[in-house]
Design a protein around this motif. Structure first.
Motif, PDB file in Angstrom:
ATOM      1  N   GLU A  16      43.489  44.042  40.923  1.00 33.92           N
ATOM      2  CA  GLU A  16      42.756  45.191  41.467  1.00 33.92           C
ATOM      3  C   GLU A  16      43.008  46.427  40.602  1.00 33.92           C
ATOM      4  OE1 GLU A  16      44.060  45.428  45.548  1.00 33.92           O
ATOM      5  OE2 GLU A  16      42.421  44.137  46.214  1.00 33.92           O
ATOM      6  N   ASP A  17      42.142  47.415  40.798  1.00 34.99           N
ATOM      7  CA  ASP A  17      42.240  48.662  40.041  1.00 34.99           C
ATOM      8  C   ASP A  17      42.819  49.773  40.907  1.00 34.99           C
ATOM      9  OD1 ASP A  17      38.927  48.135  38.560  1.00 34.99           O
ATOM     10  OD2 ASP A  17      40.873  47.208  38.113  1.00 34.99           O
ATOM     11  N   LYS A  59      45.526  48.151  29.569  1.00 30.32           N
ATOM     12  CA  LYS A  59      44.638  48.398  30.700  1.00 30.32           C
ATOM     13  C   LYS A  59      45.026  49.655  31.459  1.00 30.32           C
ATOM     14  CE  LYS A  59      43.285  43.605  31.309  1.00 30.32           C
ATOM     15  NZ  LYS A  59      44.245  42.614  30.872  1.00 30.32           N
ATOM     16  N   TYR A  74      44.368  55.724  35.224  1.00 34.16           N
ATOM     17  CA  TYR A  74      43.586  54.569  35.643  1.00 34.16           C
ATOM     18  C   TYR A  74      44.334  53.294  35.273  1.00 34.16           C
ATOM     19  CZ  TYR A  74      40.039  58.238  35.435  1.00 34.16           C
ATOM     20  OH  TYR A  74      39.357  59.416  35.590  1.00 34.16           O
ATOM     21  N   LEU A  75      44.554  52.457  36.273  1.00 34.20           N
ATOM     22  CA  LEU A  75      45.183  51.157  36.034  1.00 34.20           C
ATOM     23  C   LEU A  75      44.152  50.086  36.369  1.00 34.20           C
ATOM     24  CD1 LEU A  75      47.558  53.114  37.661  1.00 34.20           C
ATOM     25  CD2 LEU A  75      48.895  51.359  36.511  1.00 34.20           C
ATOM     26  N   THR A  76      43.789  49.321  35.368  1.00 40.13           N
ATOM     27  CA  THR A  76      42.713  48.339  35.499  1.00 40.13           C
ATOM     28  C   THR A  76      43.302  46.937  35.527  1.00 40.13           C
ATOM     29  OG1 THR A  76      41.312  49.809  34.198  1.00 40.13           O
ATOM     30  CG2 THR A  76      40.568  47.542  34.469  1.00 40.13           C
ATOM     31  N   ALA A  77      42.752  46.120  36.417  1.00 43.23           N
ATOM     32  CA  ALA A  77      43.195  44.719  36.529  1.00 43.23           C
ATOM     33  C   ALA A  77      44.718  44.654  36.595  1.00 43.23           C
ATOM     34  CB  ALA A  77      42.661  43.906  35.345  1.00 43.23           C
ATOM     35  N   SER A  78      45.269  45.275  37.612  1.00 41.58           N
ATOM     36  CA  SER A  78      46.711  45.487  37.698  1.00 41.58           C
ATOM     37  C   SER A  78      47.503  44.179  37.628  1.00 41.58           C
ATOM     38  CB  SER A  78      47.058  46.247  38.975  1.00 41.58           C
ATOM     39  OG  SER A  78      46.607  45.540  40.102  1.00 41.58           O
TER      40      SER A  78
END
Lengths: 111, 113
Positions: A16-17, A59, A74-78
């Motif tokens: 999740e982001d 990410k 922003y943290l993408t595809a945690s």
């Protein structure tokens, strides 16, 4: 003068982001982002300077809106390794280059 | 990698004692800082130094002093420890003024009883 971070805490599932915000009532020269894992030292992630630039590696990225005195991380595809407490540090005029840190955002990533 | 070493990981001291917290960095950094970290309050700046024998007060200097006799070493001194100084103390350094990230030590958790 302490910047305000939001949210205070967030729980995610892997993949999740998330977005963490940092707002200041003062004009900002720069914004730093750090991550601290439990029982460890804060680790420098990135620095953003005036100019509205966006930075990132892997990410994790961040933006800086100097007109609004705000920065967002922003943290993408945690991943599980992203868990920790995230701090923003702000440099304002008259601070002699020192940072004022927010209270932190605790991020927990669950499998 | 830059290393910032804090001499003690845990300390327990009695009220009224004089306490020394030591910090050493190994990369010839100009700037050094002492912060305290408390739950819900984040990191608050106690003192900083941009040069040997130079020191400046941060946001919460009351009850503390510092010493920087050598470039690599920055000591935090609690003149007369009190229970409200129970906290995590973090030392940090940067190469100089400008666009540098801070390198933190692992911290000293001080308990004053």
């Amino acid at each position: 003068q302490q910047p305000v971070q939001s949210p205070q805490a967030v729980i995610l599932r892997e993949g999740e982001d998330a977005v963490i915000n940092c707002s200041s009532s003062k004009a900002l020269y720069s914004v730093h982002w750090y991550r601290q894992k439990h029982g460890e030292a804060p680790v420098f992630l990135m620095i953003l300077l005036k100019g509205g630039e966006q930075k990132g590696h892997d990410k994790i990225s961040a933006s800086f809106n100097e007109k609004k005195q705000q920065s967002s991380l922003y943290l993408t595809a945690s991943q599980l390794s992203y868990s920790g407490t995230y701090f923003c540090g702000t440099e304002i005029g008259g601070s002699q280059g020192n940072l004022i840190f927010g209270k932190g955002t605790k991020l927990s990533v669950k499998p | 990698d830059v290393k910032v070493t804090q001499s003690s990981r845990y300390l327990v001291k009695r009220t009224g004692e004089k306490v020394f917290l030591e910090c050493v960095q190994d990369m010839d950094h100009e700037n050094m800082f002492w912060y305290r970290q408390d739950p819900g309050l984040g990191l608050r700046l106690i003192y900083f130094s941009y040069d040997v024998k130079m020191k400046e007060k941060g946001d919460i200097p009351e009850g503390y002093s510092v010493s920087r006799e050598k470039k690599e070493r920055f000591s935090l001194i609690l003149e007369s420890a009190s229970t409200n100084q129970t906290s995590m103390y973090l030392c940090a350094s940067t190469p100089g003024q400008g666009t540098y990230g801070y390198t933190f030590g692992s911290g000293t958790r001080l308990t004053v009883v």
